[in-house]
Design an enzyme around this catalytic site. Structure first.
Site, PDB file in Angstrom:
ATOM      1  N   LYS A   2     -27.794  22.336 -19.750  1.00 43.77           N
ATOM      2  CA  LYS A   2     -29.150  21.791 -19.564  1.00 43.77           C
ATOM      3  C   LYS A   2     -29.472  21.860 -18.106  1.00 43.77           C
ATOM      4  O   LYS A   2     -30.454  21.712 -17.480  1.00 43.77           O
ATOM      5  CB  LYS A   2     -29.395  20.347 -19.962  1.00 43.77           C
ATOM      6  CG  LYS A   2     -29.146  20.311 -21.382  1.00 43.77           C
ATOM      7  CD  LYS A   2     -29.368  18.874 -21.735  1.00 43.77           C
ATOM      8  CE  LYS A   2     -29.018  18.539 -23.532  1.00 43.77           C
ATOM      9  NZ  LYS A   2     -28.880  17.073 -23.658  1.00 43.77           N
ATOM     10  N   HIS A  18      -4.007  26.568  -9.021  1.00 41.14           N
ATOM     11  CA  HIS A  18      -3.908  25.977 -10.040  1.00 41.14           C
ATOM     12  C   HIS A  18      -2.341  25.333 -10.376  1.00 41.14           C
ATOM     13  O   HIS A  18      -1.477  25.647 -10.555  1.00 41.14           O
ATOM     14  CB  HIS A  18      -3.704  27.220 -11.168  1.00 41.14           C
ATOM     15  CG  HIS A  18      -3.653  26.819 -12.676  1.00 41.14           C
ATOM     16  ND1 HIS A  18      -3.491  25.510 -13.272  1.00 41.14           N
ATOM     17  CD2 HIS A  18      -3.653  27.603 -13.633  1.00 41.14           C
ATOM     18  CE1 HIS A  18      -3.486  25.421 -14.271  1.00 41.14           C
ATOM     19  NE2 HIS A  18      -3.569  26.676 -14.704  1.00 41.14           N
ATOM     20  N   ARG A  66     -11.291  22.111 -15.232  1.00 41.70           N
ATOM     21  CA  ARG A  66     -11.202  23.719 -14.943  1.00 41.70           C
ATOM     22  C   ARG A  66     -12.611  24.158 -14.648  1.00 41.70           C
ATOM     23  O   ARG A  66     -13.506  23.769 -15.421  1.00 41.70           O
ATOM     24  CB  ARG A  66     -10.394  24.180 -16.048  1.00 41.70           C
ATOM     25  CG  ARG A  66     -10.759  25.867 -15.983  1.00 41.70           C
ATOM     26  CD  ARG A  66      -9.657  26.554 -17.016  1.00 41.70           C
ATOM     27  NE  ARG A  66      -8.546  26.384 -16.438  1.00 41.70           N
ATOM     28  CZ  ARG A  66      -7.414  27.246 -17.114  1.00 41.70           C
ATOM     29  NH1 ARG A  66      -7.722  28.159 -18.071  1.00 41.70           N
ATOM     30  NH2 ARG A  66      -6.228  27.148 -16.748  1.00 41.70           N
ATOM     31  N   ARG A 124      -3.549  26.932 -23.176  1.00 39.96           N
ATOM     32  CA  ARG A 124      -2.593  26.402 -22.646  1.00 39.96           C
ATOM     33  C   ARG A 124      -2.779  24.921 -21.974  1.00 39.96           C
ATOM     34  O   ARG A 124      -2.321  23.937 -22.066  1.00 39.96           O
ATOM     35  CB  ARG A 124      -1.431  27.133 -21.677  1.00 39.96           C
ATOM     36  CG  ARG A 124      -0.386  27.913 -22.314  1.00 39.96           C
ATOM     37  CD  ARG A 124      -0.251  29.132 -21.761  1.00 39.96           C
ATOM     38  NE  ARG A 124      -1.130  29.980 -21.851  1.00 39.96           N
ATOM     39  CZ  ARG A 124      -1.453  30.623 -22.686  1.00 39.96           C
ATOM     40  NH1 ARG A 124      -0.741  30.903 -23.825  1.00 39.96           N
ATOM     41  NH2 ARG A 124      -2.638  31.453 -22.580  1.00 39.96           N
ATOM     42  N   THR A 125      -3.450  25.347 -20.764  1.00 34.00           N
ATOM     43  CA  THR A 125      -4.001  23.963 -19.950  1.00 34.00           C
ATOM     44  C   THR A 125      -4.314  22.645 -20.523  1.00 34.00           C
ATOM     45  O   THR A 125      -3.818  21.730 -20.750  1.00 34.00           O
ATOM     46  CB  THR A 125      -4.502  24.667 -18.589  1.00 34.00           C
ATOM     47  OG1 THR A 125      -3.905  25.635 -18.171  1.00 34.00           O
ATOM     48  CG2 THR A 125      -4.695  23.552 -17.570  1.00 34.00           C
TER      49      THR A 125
END
Ligand code: NCD
Length: 468
Positions: A99, A148, A120, A70-71
């Site tokens: 890496k 959030h 995120r 969703r986000t």
């Protein structure tokens, strides 16, 4: 010669819901209303169906180090609906993170590609670190168990559109993993600031983190009372009532800090969360399930059921057809709310742009302690970004010195109550509890904080003979 790090003079980041004032949240909702007025799908009024050109020429960069549906998709959709473009790094395995590149470096580079970044990350406080290194606005799309904020904007906007009461008149029950759910932390701060009553219904052992709870009580003026929340098969959930401290309500609560109170007679919102298995070492045991039987009690007759999704069994699918369920609308509003946020951060909306600040954040109410890593005390939260091996060299041990006194990590906002203040001028230390917030604030530039008396002594300091 040392090269100066260039940081643009004035920026605006959103890493916590508390980075936005109430007026700004209202302004953002007016922007979202305006977008829906002109662009909503006539057959689904919460869905944006037209594409404008307000953000034409701008690029949104999505840096996602943790799974998301969703986000990320709603941010990308939001930018596309505004006429802008998107670039995404959604799989750490295929980006330079694999890496061994640090977040700080990635963000510095990505700032040259995109005009606004969404991050995120599994670490608490990662968004704040990213904001320190970005030269474009950063939005927190979920950082560990910390916050959030854009989910909360969607939650509040859903309530504003889908039920008739003002925020301050709402009784909101929050259920499930209140400890590990970042959505809950941002949500309860916002509810408290807007004056709603909060009923905490945690799964066993999954109550709000202490620092969130204390902040509601000490900084957002909430009264805490304990009681029981009835609900069908959920063996009479113990509930804590968090009530913004309004004089007319004090009569409901006795003088003692924690007092059993009658059950709230009307629950307007039930906010359900899943067990955050990625943030717990322990396996899930008992977990409240919200279903028709739970909602049978008359107090839930006109409730609205919210869930940030994904759900994994704690919210019965038989409720999908129930008119009280608004969680799919809530997810749909994710697009318009994020369109509004991007518009106001880039200054391309109908409503005025969010104020910009030097360094990207409004001035803190508390003085900031800031030392190179390894000097003294570092954040007590093991999942804080400052403990990430790759990021450690890019972070400092930074704390807000909060009245108490206590030290609040600038990144993940976890509080430390026990610490020892050593004075670099006198080479002496004092144990916690002896210094007042005022005396620490005054001496702050010459202080180094240690976690224990032994640590201060090991660093060459001796006990202070008298208070300063
Ligand atoms: C939430 C999250 O990522 O914190 N999901 C979302 O953004 N809608 C909730 C969750 O994962 O449980």
């Amino acid at each position: 010669m040392a090269k100066k790090r260039s940081s643009p003079a004035a920026l605006r980041h959103v890493t916590s819901i508390n980075d936005l004032s109430k007026d700004e949240v209202e302004r953002l909702f007016r922007e979202a209303d305006g977008i829906l007025e002109t662009s909503a799908d006539p057959h689904a009024p919460h869905r944006v169906a037209r594409t404008g050109d307000g953000a034409k020429g701008f690029i949104l960069g999505a840096l996602f180090y943790e799974p998301s549906t969703r986000t990320r998709l709603s941010f990308e959709t939001a930018m596309l609906r505004l006429g802008g473009a998107t670039i995404s790094s959604a799989d750490p395995a295929t980006s330079s993170a694999a890496k061994g590149e640090s977040l700080a470096d990635t963000v510095r580079v990505a700032s040259n590609y995109a005009d606004i970044l969404v991050l995120r990350h599994p670490r608490d406080g990662a968004a704040r670190l990213a904001a320190e290194y970005a030269s474009v606005p950063v939005i927190n799309g979920g950082d560990g168990a910390h916050e959030h904020p854009t989910q909360t904007l969607c939650d509040l906007y859903t309530l504003r559109r889908q039920q008739p009461r003002k925020f301050k008149d709402l009784n909101v029950a929050v259920s499930g993993d209140l400890k590990g759910s970042r959505t809950i932390h941002s949500f309860v701060y916002a509810l408290a600031r807007f004056g709603a009553n909060i009923v905490l219904m945690p799964a066993k052992g999954m109550g709000l983190p202490d620092h969130v709870f204390e902040r509601l009580r000490d900084e957002f003026n909430c009264e805490i009372a304990s009681g029981r929340a009835a609900g069908g098969n959920v063996s009479a959930v113990d509930a804590l009532y968090v009530t913004p401290n309004r004089p007319h309500q004090l009569s409901l609560i006795a003088n003692t800090e924690i007092e059993v109170r009658d059950e709230a007679d009307r629950i307007d919102v039930v906010y359900v969360t899943r067990f955050q298995k990625e943030r717990w070492k322990e396996a899930k045991q008992e977990y409240p399930k919200i279903d028709r039987a739970f909602l049978k009690d008359k107090r839930y007759a006109n409730t609205r059921i919210l869930h940030p999704l994904p759900r994994v069994g704690e919210l019965d699918t038989s409720l999908d057809e129930d008119e009280r369920a608004v969680y799919f609308e809530q997810a749909a509003y994710g697009v318009v709310v994020r369109m509004a946020l991007i518009s106001l951060m880039l200054g391309v909306g109908e409503q005025s742009e969010l104020a910009r600040h030097d360094g990207g954040f409004g001035a803190s109410k508390w003085p900031v302690y800031d030392r190179p890593p390894g000097t003294g005390l570092s954040c007590a939260n093991p999942n804080c970004i400052v403990h990430d091996e790759l990021e450690r060299k890019h972070c400092r041990d930074k704390f807000h010195l909060v009245e108490g006194p206590k030290l609040r990590c600038v990144y993940c906002e976890t509080d430390t109550h026990e610490f020892v203040a050593a004075d670099t001028r006198s080479h002496r230390f004092h144990s916690t509890g002896k210094d007042t917030w005022e005396s620490l604030t005054k001496a702050l530039p010459s202080l180094i904080f240690y976690p224990t008396l032994d640590a201060a002594a090991a660093a060459g300091y001796s006990p202070r003979r008298r208070a300063v």
